[in-house]
Design a protein around this motif. Sequence first.
Motif, PDB file in Angstrom:
ATOM      1  N   VAL B  69      51.126  64.775  20.508  1.00 20.48           N
ATOM      2  CA  VAL B  69      52.703  64.649  20.660  1.00 20.48           C
ATOM      3  C   VAL B  69      52.620  63.509  19.219  1.00 20.48           C
ATOM      4  CG1 VAL B  69      54.397  64.175  20.835  1.00 20.48           C
ATOM      5  CG2 VAL B  69      53.594  65.429  22.291  1.00 20.48           C
ATOM      6  N   ALA B  70      52.761  64.519  17.725  1.00 24.49           N
ATOM      7  CA  ALA B  70      53.021  62.978  16.843  1.00 24.49           C
ATOM      8  C   ALA B  70      54.379  62.296  16.781  1.00 24.49           C
ATOM      9  CB  ALA B  70      52.383  63.540  15.933  1.00 24.49           C
ATOM     10  N   THR B  71      54.695  61.428  16.483  1.00 27.26           N
ATOM     11  CA  THR B  71      55.876  60.605  15.922  1.00 27.26           C
ATOM     12  C   THR B  71      55.851  59.949  14.774  1.00 27.26           C
ATOM     13  OG1 THR B  71      55.454  58.529  16.735  1.00 27.26           O
ATOM     14  CG2 THR B  71      56.098  59.934  18.173  1.00 27.26           C
ATOM     15  N   GLY B  72      57.045  60.397  14.358  1.00 24.28           N
ATOM     16  CA  GLY B  72      57.414  59.234  12.915  1.00 24.28           C
ATOM     17  C   GLY B  72      56.419  58.180  12.841  1.00 24.28           C
ATOM     18  N   ALA B  73      56.527  57.171  13.940  1.00 27.18           N
ATOM     19  CA  ALA B  73      56.111  55.953  13.939  1.00 27.18           C
ATOM     20  C   ALA B  73      54.541  56.337  13.048  1.00 27.18           C
ATOM     21  CB  ALA B  73      56.548  55.423  15.021  1.00 27.18           C
ATOM     22  N   GLU B  74      54.403  57.121  14.222  1.00 34.39           N
ATOM     23  CA  GLU B  74      52.637  57.178  14.140  1.00 34.39           C
ATOM     24  C   GLU B  74      51.980  58.146  12.722  1.00 34.39           C
ATOM     25  OE1 GLU B  74      51.368  60.064  16.708  1.00 34.39           O
ATOM     26  OE2 GLU B  74      49.883  60.878  16.284  1.00 34.39           O
ATOM     27  N   GLU B 106      66.421  67.844  11.831  1.00 36.97           N
ATOM     28  CA  GLU B 106      65.454  67.022  11.716  1.00 36.97           C
ATOM     29  C   GLU B 106      64.218  66.420  12.852  1.00 36.97           C
ATOM     30  OE1 GLU B 106      66.384  62.837  10.060  1.00 36.97           O
ATOM     31  OE2 GLU B 106      64.403  62.582   9.172  1.00 36.97           O
ATOM     32  N   TRP B 107      63.107  67.023  12.253  1.00 36.50           N
ATOM     33  CA  TRP B 107      61.723  67.077  13.064  1.00 36.50           C
ATOM     34  C   TRP B 107      61.313  65.192  13.636  1.00 36.50           C
ATOM     35  CZ3 TRP B 107      58.726  70.412   9.127  1.00 36.50           C
ATOM     36  CH2 TRP B 107      59.091  71.620   9.246  1.00 36.50           C
ATOM     37  N   VAL B 108      62.001  65.236  14.975  1.00 34.71           N
ATOM     38  CA  VAL B 108      60.831  63.667  15.605  1.00 34.71           C
ATOM     39  C   VAL B 108      60.003  63.819  15.832  1.00 34.71           C
ATOM     40  CG1 VAL B 108      61.835  62.854  17.218  1.00 34.71           C
ATOM     41  CG2 VAL B 108      63.762  64.029  16.207  1.00 34.71           C
ATOM     42  N   ALA B 109      59.127  64.837  16.182  1.00 38.28           N
ATOM     43  CA  ALA B 109      58.519  65.041  16.947  1.00 38.28           C
ATOM     44  C   ALA B 109      57.186  66.381  16.914  1.00 38.28           C
ATOM     45  CB  ALA B 109      57.621  64.726  18.045  1.00 38.28           C
ATOM     46  N   ALA B 110      56.018  66.229  16.772  1.00 38.25           N
ATOM     47  CA  ALA B 110      55.163  67.287  16.905  1.00 38.25           C
ATOM     48  C   ALA B 110      54.559  67.828  17.921  1.00 38.25           C
ATOM     49  CB  ALA B 110      54.261  67.483  15.565  1.00 38.25           C
ATOM     50  N   VAL B 111      54.635  69.115  18.750  1.00 40.13           N
ATOM     51  CA  VAL B 111      53.445  69.592  18.928  1.00 40.13           C
ATOM     52  C   VAL B 111      52.761  70.377  18.894  1.00 40.13           C
ATOM     53  CG1 VAL B 111      53.022  70.332  21.280  1.00 40.13           C
ATOM     54  CG2 VAL B 111      55.157  69.217  20.880  1.00 40.13           C
TER      55      VAL B 111
END
Lengths: 294, 805, 168
Positions: B69-74, B106-111
């Motif tokens: 699960v990727a986040t914007g901070a990453e 808006e996309w917050v995280a990606a699985v």
Amino acid sequence: MKPVPFDYVRPQSIAEACAALAREDSVIIAGGQTLIPMLAMRLARPACLVDIARIAGLAGIREEDRAVVIGATTRQTEAEYSDIVARRVPLLAKALPFVGHAPIRNRGTVGGSVANADPAAEIPLVLVTLAGTILLRDAAGTRAIAAHDFFLGPMMTAIPTGAILTALRFPVWVGERIGVAFHEISTRQSDFALAAAAAQVSLDADGRCLACAVGIGGATPVPTRLDAAVEDLIGSTLTDDDIRAALAAAIDTVEIMVDTHASPDYRRRAANALALRAIAQARDAAGQVRQGRA
Amino acid sequence: MSAQPFRFVATPRRVREDRRFVAGRGNFVADVNLPGMLHVALVPSQHAAARILSIDASSALAMPGVHAVATGAELAAAADPLMNGLDTPRVRRFPLAVGQVRYNGEWVAAVAAETRALAEDAAERVAVDYEPLPFVLDPEQALRPESPAVHPDHGSNILLDRTFVWGEVERHFAQSPRQLSFRVTWGRNSTVPVETFGVVAAWDPWNELLDVWASIQMPKYADQIARALRVPANAVRVHYDVDVGGSYGVKRGIKHTVLAGYLARRLARPVRLLEDRLENMRAGDAHGPDRIFDVAVAFEDDGIINAMRMQALDNAGAYAGRAPFQLGKPIGAIVGPYRIKSVEYRAISVTTNKAAQEAVRGFGQSPTNYAIETAIERVAAAVGVDRIEVRRRNFIRKDEFPYLIPSGTRYDSGDYHTVLDKVLAHVEWPKLAHERDRLRQDGWLAGIGIAACLEPSGGNSAFEPLLNPKNTTTTWMESCRINVDALGHVAATIHTTSSGQGHETLAATVIGEVLQIEPDRIRIVRPDSLASLPGNSPVGSRMAIMLGGAAFHAAEKLKRKLMAIAAHQFGCSDQAIDYAAGAAAERNGTRRLDWGELVTIAHRNFHLLPPGFEPGLEVTHVMQVPTGTALPTQDGRVQMYPCHSFELHLVLVAIDPELGKPQFRRYVIGHDCGTVINPAIVKGMTLGGIAHGIGAALLEEFIYDDQGQMISQSFMDYVLPSAHEVPDVEIVHHCTPSPFTVLGQKGSGESGYLGAPAAVASAVNDAVAPLGLAFTKLPIRISELSDAVAAARASGKDRIGTGTA
Amino acid sequence: MKADLNVNGRAVSVELEPRTTLLDCLRDHLGLTGTHAGCEHGICGACTVLLDGEPVRSCLMFAVQADGYAITTIEAVAPAPGELSIVQDAFCETHGLQCGYCTPGMILTAEALLRRIPDPTRADIVNAISANICRCTGYGQIVEAVALAAKRLAGSNMPRALPPGEGA
């Protein structure tokens, strides 16, 4: 847009289906044309789909005395091309081509449309206009609900929990001069109707109205028969002025749906205009009929 | 540009690409399957604006089959922000929201998971904690300093606010006997292809190469991926042999690709990100111009327009993207087909908490044409002159080309009066007017719509340096390489994906024309981006001109090589050689070498080649945009696109006054795009563009409620024209070749779309004009139309009958 | 869960979750990628297949519902590899497509229409293809393709073949 995971069962009988429905979070699937989009958007999240589409005896179109009974899982296309429906419930035959598109009708069922009770749906409007009956089965047995009492609100019906809709009974009119008409207005052809009107009239040899049934849908939370208007029209020759006057009072008092797709004023105005055209067109069609109907 | 008849160009020819598509053998991105591929689903924001307090992915990660699960901070730590076209470094954009969300969806995280279904299951379990923030949706609000800034670091919501003054606007306004002003609004809509955007990214750590397959229409795509992912540009290989299921401008795909590329590298597995329709509509590259025009014109009593002031306020949404440039491109045709002497143009782009706009077919020209055409209609009404006659009086005349417009572009050629005359003759104008009157007598609201507008073509991106002086790009090239193999077979390259424009057929036809060999014998191939020559993808209606031009010049080079080889054999000058259908013969002699013989010499007989010749038979051409070589002047004048096609729409509409639904009774378009390379392709573009235009005028809008929720999320609410909604269109042709292109061709990739919304609006307004009504916002909805008519009648403005039979 | 399907005349057996649509089953489990996903909620028609010869939206069916029917996808329309059916060829002749994404659905819709109404009016054609959204062509050349196919089929002196797997 994948649905949540669910189990799928295919009961062999209505009794089995009712038992399967007793399980929490089970829903019926027949045609699936309204359910599956809801599943795809994860707005519907059942644990189990109970497929009734192939239960013996639930599909088919048969003639009874003064009625045509259409099994709940009869595909809409079958009804659309049915000779029995064309001859005996011509109003339904007129309305069916307006139901979505052909690929939807190839899978969608007559009963499914009624159980779904979308305010813009055509089949419920015809059923209400003709004062038809909904036949159901549950663990306790069979029951019948008049169309008038069946539709409670948008997407809301009087189907008791655990019951399955088994058939729709459409009354058949007998007479020498019967005409029908169906009109609807939508943003695009084949979209859900913003307003719709169904009309069936029976004339005597002098062109006077013996019987008349008018219903409006799309604009109202439930399909609505305009009985008050009809009373005024019986015995008249259904001139355009007669119709206009009869409708004006009736439509002004009908509850109009409020949502973002159209203003209530528009829906009311469109319902009125379509009802006027439907009755006039039904009158003209009835006037052209020479042979009586068995 | 030649006056003699063509052999292959402009003649009916099947589009070769059609063959594989009718068999279901396209190669769309969803058809690309790599072993071990993971699937992505996005976690969308429910809020229009909110601070992201925390993201808890533990429950999602615990599910079997979920890999990451990727986040914007990453992403912000691992990648550079996506490029902005304007000089707005503090408007930063990443594939996932960083620190705060700025629009609903808006996309917050990606699985990333083993299947798309699993990824969606897991995405629901990602728990995001938000602190709602104030938001702004209306562009006029966003202009105010007290409005909540979508990007606080940027200081305001203003991305661009630039005023251009070309010519003596002040004086013309002062000296003109008449003025009028108005506002029109173009609702947020777009061209919404049936295929959503998708990308497959695979990182090969052994070759240090990122392979990308995508449904893409994006210039400098590989460059932007490389920049964002901080890899060398030659570590990115984009596969151009992916068929794109429609784009019409929108599929820019950068945020998707950077995200997929990042995940592919992190997880050492190929990753597919394929938008579902909800992801696409809310947060993909789905939205287009959302614009308010305030226009004033100064004119004479006979309807001649002297000057125009136009303010275009565009609601870019939450990020800069390409939206601001869609205010710049129309500068290249800011006066439309008219001889307006001076123009003041204020272009304002603001951020709001709506989804970011992407490029849309025409790049802002269609909304601008709607504004210009409204001006002409209003002037006609004001001076009491027929709307056709007013256009006639204002049209640039055919003897005035190349015509320099106030903003610095020279229109290459045109004959607007003849196209108008042809259209009027085709419809037998008095009959059409009579038909409208007859409909009115029968109780319909009936109107005739007219729109005349230009399609600038050739894709010179001069709007970039115009709006961002730090950008000094003066080339927007396209290329073609032709190779004749040792057996004499021809293969030529194109360096882009295509989304239905028939580029393979285009290139083969042009090459066949020059070499005088059957185009079907020419194979067109699409090398990947590493093996490609420079190109800029099919934007800006450029490929007929640029790919056609590159293919033409390459073929000419090849032909000259063949002629030189023959001349060398015969011991004569190249000028004494005649080339015909692949063979070279001496003009005043009997000696002749056919194709096979020339090829053999080139490939095998080095000793027979002219001095300095390389062995083999290969040529390359990289083509510069004709006419476009200079940077903008200080006062913002520049040659925008090189060529200008013209279209004139004439539409008859009938509207039931109670039901309010416009019906098309007749639709005619006069179309002049110079030399037509493939008639079926141009016809398709025109009819498809009109369908898009009808959608924009009557059906399509991305609607936000007052809580900033985007409610047109699916095709149930965003309504696309079906075959019932598009009339049978009649096309009337004219050909005014461009003096600047090799075959006289101009572009036609945007045709129909550029004028249809204006024409439909014009027709509806003509229909309701007797009631004193005018609609000034698109789309025009049947409910609003009917309500306005009812209100007008109730207040006694009705001069026509009621009801219909 | 197991589903036994008849696809393009062949019996196949797949093991999949009940929530797998017929569309995803055809594409992901059977490798038949000619059927396309456009909206996954039953509006665009890009997913159209034939069920016993009649068009349905394969995104609005689950694979586990699809047993007992003859399912026809675009892959079965060409009479032989590299050969086009009359309908397919007509689409090429009139350029009734551009990007090709809606095309398989359009062709199957056209094939089904012409089997039911060999001599369709323009209104019949428009009605049939109104169930399929195209964003490229504006429909004009698609209508021409179907009309041309009707004409050519009428003159083809061939029996009207059912799609593979039908008439069983």
